[in-house]
Design a protein around this motif. Structure first.
Motif, PDB file in Angstrom:
ATOM      1  N   ALA A   1       0.795  -1.237   0.000  1.00 53.02           N
ATOM      2  CA  ALA A   1       0.000   0.000   0.000  1.00 53.02           C
ATOM      3  C   ALA A   1       0.830   1.291   0.000  1.00 53.02           C
ATOM      4  CB  ALA A   1      -0.989  -0.008   1.160  1.00 53.02           C
ATOM      5  N   PRO A   2       1.912   1.349   0.791  1.00 57.11           N
ATOM      6  CA  PRO A   2       2.685   2.599   0.807  1.00 57.11           C
ATOM      7  C   PRO A   2       3.153   3.034  -0.579  1.00 57.11           C
ATOM      8  CG  PRO A   2       3.449   1.103   2.531  1.00 57.11           C
ATOM      9  CD  PRO A   2       2.446   0.350   1.729  1.00 57.11           C
ATOM     10  N   TRP A   3       3.282   2.079  -1.496  1.00 53.63           N
ATOM     11  CA  TRP A   3       3.780   2.425  -2.843  1.00 53.63           C
ATOM     12  C   TRP A   3       2.639   2.441  -3.864  1.00 53.63           C
ATOM     13  CZ3 TRP A   3       6.034  -1.067   0.490  1.00 53.63           C
ATOM     14  CH2 TRP A   3       7.271  -0.668   1.020  1.00 53.63           C
ATOM     15  N   ALA A   4       1.434   2.157  -3.385  1.00 56.34           N
ATOM     16  CA  ALA A   4       0.308   2.056  -4.323  1.00 56.34           C
ATOM     17  C   ALA A   4      -0.057   3.436  -4.859  1.00 56.34           C
ATOM     18  CB  ALA A   4      -0.894   1.434  -3.626  1.00 56.34           C
ATOM     19  N   GLY A   5      -0.747   3.470  -5.970  1.00 52.01           N
ATOM     20  CA  GLY A   5      -1.212   4.732  -6.534  1.00 52.01           C
ATOM     21  C   GLY A   5      -0.126   5.459  -7.317  1.00 52.01           C
ATOM     22  N   LYS A   6       1.093   4.919  -7.265  1.00 58.95           N
ATOM     23  CA  LYS A   6       2.162   5.561  -8.050  1.00 58.95           C
ATOM     24  C   LYS A   6       2.354   4.767  -9.338  1.00 58.95           C
ATOM     25  CE  LYS A   6       4.959   7.637  -4.433  1.00 58.95           C
ATOM     26  NZ  LYS A   6       6.214   7.548  -3.712  1.00 58.95           N
ATOM     27  N   SER A   7       2.606   5.473 -10.424  1.00 60.87           N
ATOM     28  CA  SER A   7       2.823   4.765 -11.686  1.00 60.87           C
ATOM     29  C   SER A   7       4.232   4.172 -11.668  1.00 60.87           C
ATOM     30  CB  SER A   7       2.661   5.716 -12.863  1.00 60.87           C
ATOM     31  OG  SER A   7       3.812   6.537 -12.958  1.00 60.87           O
ATOM     32  N   LYS A   8       4.467   3.295 -12.614  1.00 58.36           N
ATOM     33  CA  LYS A   8       5.743   2.598 -12.719  1.00 58.36           C
ATOM     34  C   LYS A   8       6.914   3.578 -12.740  1.00 58.36           C
ATOM     35  CE  LYS A   8       5.879  -1.899 -14.989  1.00 58.36           C
ATOM     36  NZ  LYS A   8       5.832  -2.546 -16.301  1.00 58.36           N
ATOM     37  N   ASP A   9       6.736   4.667 -13.492  1.00 58.03           N
ATOM     38  CA  ASP A   9       7.846   5.608 -13.679  1.00 58.03           C
ATOM     39  C   ASP A   9       8.108   6.456 -12.439  1.00 58.03           C
ATOM     40  OD1 ASP A   9       7.785   4.602 -16.249  1.00 58.03           O
ATOM     41  OD2 ASP A   9       6.325   6.131 -16.888  1.00 58.03           O
ATOM     42  N   GLU A  10       7.068   6.623 -11.639  1.00 59.10           N
ATOM     43  CA  GLU A  10       7.242   7.431 -10.425  1.00 59.10           C
ATOM     44  C   GLU A  10       8.040   6.693  -9.345  1.00 59.10           C
ATOM     45  OE1 GLU A  10       3.414  10.294  -9.860  1.00 59.10           O
ATOM     46  OE2 GLU A  10       3.006   8.173 -10.104  1.00 59.10           O
ATOM     47  N   LEU A  11       8.034   5.359  -9.434  1.00 60.68           N
ATOM     48  CA  LEU A  11       8.730   4.576  -8.407  1.00 60.68           C
ATOM     49  C   LEU A  11      10.231   4.533  -8.702  1.00 60.68           C
ATOM     50  CD1 LEU A  11       6.352   1.496  -7.965  1.00 60.68           C
ATOM     51  CD2 LEU A  11       6.716   3.333  -6.330  1.00 60.68           C
ATOM     52  N   THR A  12      11.029   4.852  -7.699  1.00 59.15           N
ATOM     53  CA  THR A  12      12.470   4.746  -7.883  1.00 59.15           C
ATOM     54  C   THR A  12      12.872   3.285  -7.722  1.00 59.15           C
ATOM     55  OG1 THR A  12      12.927   4.980  -5.540  1.00 59.15           O
ATOM     56  CG2 THR A  12      12.803   7.011  -6.831  1.00 59.15           C
ATOM     57  N   LYS A  13      14.109   3.018  -8.085  1.00 55.02           N
ATOM     58  CA  LYS A  13      14.649   1.668  -7.930  1.00 55.02           C
ATOM     59  C   LYS A  13      14.511   1.219  -6.475  1.00 55.02           C
ATOM     60  CE  LYS A  13      18.273  -0.403 -10.682  1.00 55.02           C
ATOM     61  NZ  LYS A  13      19.682  -0.378 -11.034  1.00 55.02           N
ATOM     62  N   GLU A  14      14.822   2.139  -5.560  1.00 55.09           N
ATOM     63  CA  GLU A  14      14.778   1.816  -4.131  1.00 55.09           C
ATOM     64  C   GLU A  14      13.340   1.504  -3.704  1.00 55.09           C
ATOM     65  OE1 GLU A  14      16.734   4.455  -5.268  1.00 55.09           O
ATOM     66  OE2 GLU A  14      18.418   3.045  -5.066  1.00 55.09           O
ATOM     67  N   ASP A  15      12.408   2.295  -4.249  1.00 56.45           N
ATOM     68  CA  ASP A  15      10.988   2.055  -3.948  1.00 56.45           C
ATOM     69  C   ASP A  15      10.604   0.631  -4.321  1.00 56.45           C
ATOM     70  OD1 ASP A  15      10.408   4.524  -2.968  1.00 56.45           O
ATOM     71  OD2 ASP A  15       9.718   5.360  -4.887  1.00 56.45           O
ATOM     72  N   LYS A  16      10.980   0.291  -5.550  1.00 57.34           N
ATOM     73  CA  LYS A  16      10.586  -1.038  -6.053  1.00 57.34           C
ATOM     74  C   LYS A  16      11.196  -2.137  -5.198  1.00 57.34           C
ATOM     75  CE  LYS A  16       9.823   0.290 -10.828  1.00 57.34           C
ATOM     76  NZ  LYS A  16      10.434   0.350 -12.141  1.00 57.34           N
ATOM     77  N   LYS A  17      12.450  -1.924  -4.819  1.00 64.22           N
ATOM     78  CA  LYS A  17      13.150  -2.908  -3.997  1.00 64.22           C
ATOM     79  C   LYS A  17      12.443  -3.065  -2.647  1.00 64.22           C
ATOM     80  CE  LYS A  17      17.939  -4.024  -3.573  1.00 64.22           C
ATOM     81  NZ  LYS A  17      19.299  -3.482  -3.414  1.00 64.22           N
TER      82      LYS A  17
END
Ligand code: SF4
Ligand code: SF4
Lengths: 227, 336
Positions: B264-280
């Motif tokens: 959930a903390p990362w939800a609502g963000k598009s693929k491009d908005e997420l940094t590498k660290e976010d995805k990790k």
């Protein structure tokens, strides 16, 4: 019956490319019923070849004829003269028809215009489906009359694999799972107990695995042919 | 009862057989051989699994994709001091090839065998191949059991010398169709000689309980060791994909929602908005939850009467096995 479908015109053109005179030979039996190689299809094929080769600038002479059963030599005699006059015979019979002609006309160059697909039946207008793989040792008596050899993608003999889902086979949603069909039928007839027996490994020798097959019926042989 | 080898009462004497026979709750794992000839891959994965499982399945051209053979990879696993369960499908071998490969596998020290139909080749990377399906999985179980117990080949011919003594298993997908037939088909596998069963991945505990009730009613849980399949979910997307595409795989929505919730903390963000660290970080959160769910499933499965163990499928995520087994309180593995 034998179900076949026509090869693409481009492939047919390539098969007859070397010839000037072509004879299209249809068949009046199975392939007529499945609309692949009857009188109508032979006429259309001949016309298409004429037109296509004319457009290519090397118009061929294409004639057509239909025999009642291309897979029996006695029906082939009537076209012997026409066959002798052409460079190539394009058979719109099944693979057996092609070979019957090859065996009957030793000098003729015969090519197939159809892909012989399977043994089956029409299930709806314009739809044909496989029913038998000619395994040579029919087990329909065990399975409620539904063939797992031809209709289960894995030819399983002891029930469904884990891929059966909502009535269809794991290979795709268009293919009914033969074992679901068998289960439903035996269960509606109250004969499910038949599925509990372990079916032993099949004897595939009676199928193609045993080599080309042949049936000899001594009771039908003529005395002169007896050894 | 089949003759006892060396009078020790075991069919094969494999570690898996001993663990089960001594009444321990067994843990098996899965090791997917690589799509190349690099034995190091097997050694590395074996190291991750050793000590955490009683034996590991070596898949046989899983999903019809060409990989190092299960027996070849199994030989390396044996060298690594881990016990392999050789998977063999009916898709790629006829009865001659099956028997000869199994004689070889036994000679190389392999003692467990899992007999499978095999995914159809149209799924894999050689969809134009011819398939075999000379035998089906039940007939394979029967063939290898008879080779062990009566020293005859499938053709009925007796042979002399060492017989291949495998602990023979089969798979079962409790929720595949026709669902009413599944316990009966399991019965056929037992009748054919299967000693253990590994199931498809179980996420729906209630449905599995229903299946096990039927299995107990048929008296099968006394005749065969049932290892329930479990596996950690990697992400809600993967869970949804499996639920929609894998036959017989039931995943309750509530589990998928749990997976989604930790992301959930990362939800609502598009693929491009997420940094590498976010995805990790998101992956790590999902994986932690996936492992947690898996542990809970094992605990619930342990409570079901007639279940003899779990089969943990964490292919290409072998690192997850240790925390799962540990978290489920199943370490150390028994030494028998
Ligand atoms: S069992 Fe054999 S002969 Fe009978 S329908 Fe099936 S393939 Fe044909
Ligand atoms: S899903 Fe059904 S038809 Fe398809 S391979 Fe499995 S048992 Fe056969």
């Amino acid at each position: 019956m034998i179900i076949a479908e026509q090869k693409p015109l481009a492939e047919v053109k390539a098969l007859v490319a070397d010839a000037q005179k072509v004879l299209v030979v249809g068949c009046g039996t199975c392939v007529t019923v499945c609309f692949a190689g009857g009188a109508r299809e032979a006429a259309i094929m001949a016309a298409s070849l004429r037109m296509a080769t004319q457009l290519d600038g090397n118009g061929k002479e294409v004639a057509e004829v239909v025999v009642q059963r291309q897979c029996e030599w006695e029906y082939l005699d009537e076209i012997a003269q026409q066959v002798g006059e052409v460079d190539v015979v394009l058979s719109l019979g099944c693979g057996i028809g092609v070979q019957a002609m090859v065996e009957h006309f030793s000098n003729a160059w015969v090519v197939p215009g159809l892909n012989t697909s399977f043994l089956g039946l029409p299930t709806e207008q314009g739809v044909w489906a496989e029913r038998c793989a000619a395994c040579g040792d029919c087990i329909l008596g065990l399975t409620g009359g539904i063939c797992p050899i031809a209709r289960c993608s894995k030819s399983l003999l002891n029930g469904p694999c884990g891929g059966s889902e909502n009535g269809h086979c794991e290979i795709n949603a268009e293919v009914p799972c033969a074992w679901q069909l068998i289960y439903d039928r035996l269960s509606s007839l109250g004969k499910l107990d038949r599925l509990l027996e372990i079916q032993p490994p099949k004897n595939w020798r009676t199928a193609r695995d045993g080599g080309p097959r042949k049936i000899v019926r001594p009771d039908l042989r003529l005395p002169a042919e007896e050894e | 009862m089949p003759p006892e080898p060396n009078g020790n009462g075991y069919l094969s004497g494999s570690n898996l057989e001993k663990v089960l026979k001594h009444g321990h709750f067994a843990v098996t794992g899965e090791l997917g051989p690589p799509q190349n000839a690099d034995g190091e891959v097997i050694r590395k994965k074996a190291k991750l699994l050793k000590g955490n499982c009683d034996a590991v399945n070596l898949t046989d051209n899983q999903t019809a994709i060409v990989r190092m053979s299960s027996i070849g990879a199994g030989a390396i696993v044996v060298q690594e001091g881990l016990e392999p369960i050789i998977q063999m499908t009916c898709r790629d071998r006829n009865r001659l090839a099956m028997q000869s490969d199994l004689l070889g596998a036994y000679a190389l020290g392999m003692r467990n065998l899992l007999c499978l139909s095999g995914d159809h080749q149209t799924f894999g990377n050689h969809p134009t191949a011819k398939n075999v399906f000379d035998l089906d999985s039940i007939q394979m179980v029967q063939m290898v059991s008879l080779m062990r117990d009566t020293k005859v080949f499938q053709c009925g011919e007796a042979f002399k010398g060492q017989e291949p003594r495998f602990f023979v298993g089969a798979a079962e997908s409790p929720f595949a169709n026709p669902i009413e037939f599944r316990p009966l088909r399991l019965g056929k596998k037992v009748k054919a000689g299967a000693s253990f069963i590994q199931t498809q991945l179980i996420y729906d505990i209630e449905a599995f309980k229903t299946f096990m009730t039927k299995v107990r009613e048929l008296g099968l849980s006394e005749k065969v060791y049932i290892l329930a399949g479990v596996g950690p979910l990697k992400s809600p997307t993967m869970a949804r994909y499996m639920k929609d595409n894998v036959p017989g795989l039931w995943i309750p929505d509530q589990l998928i929602e749990r997976m989604a919730a930790v992301g959930a903390p990362w939800a609502g963000k598009s693929k491009d908005e997420l940094t590498k660290e976010d995805k990790k970080a998101r992956s790590a959160a999902w994986q932690t939850e996936g492992i947690k769910i898996c542990i809970e499933l094992i605990q619930q499965i342990r409570e079901i009467e007639g279940v003899a163990g779990v089969h943990i499928m964490a292919i290409e995520w072998e690192e997850a096995v240790k925390p799962i087994v540990e978290g489920a309180g199943l370490l150390p593995r028994p030494i028998v």
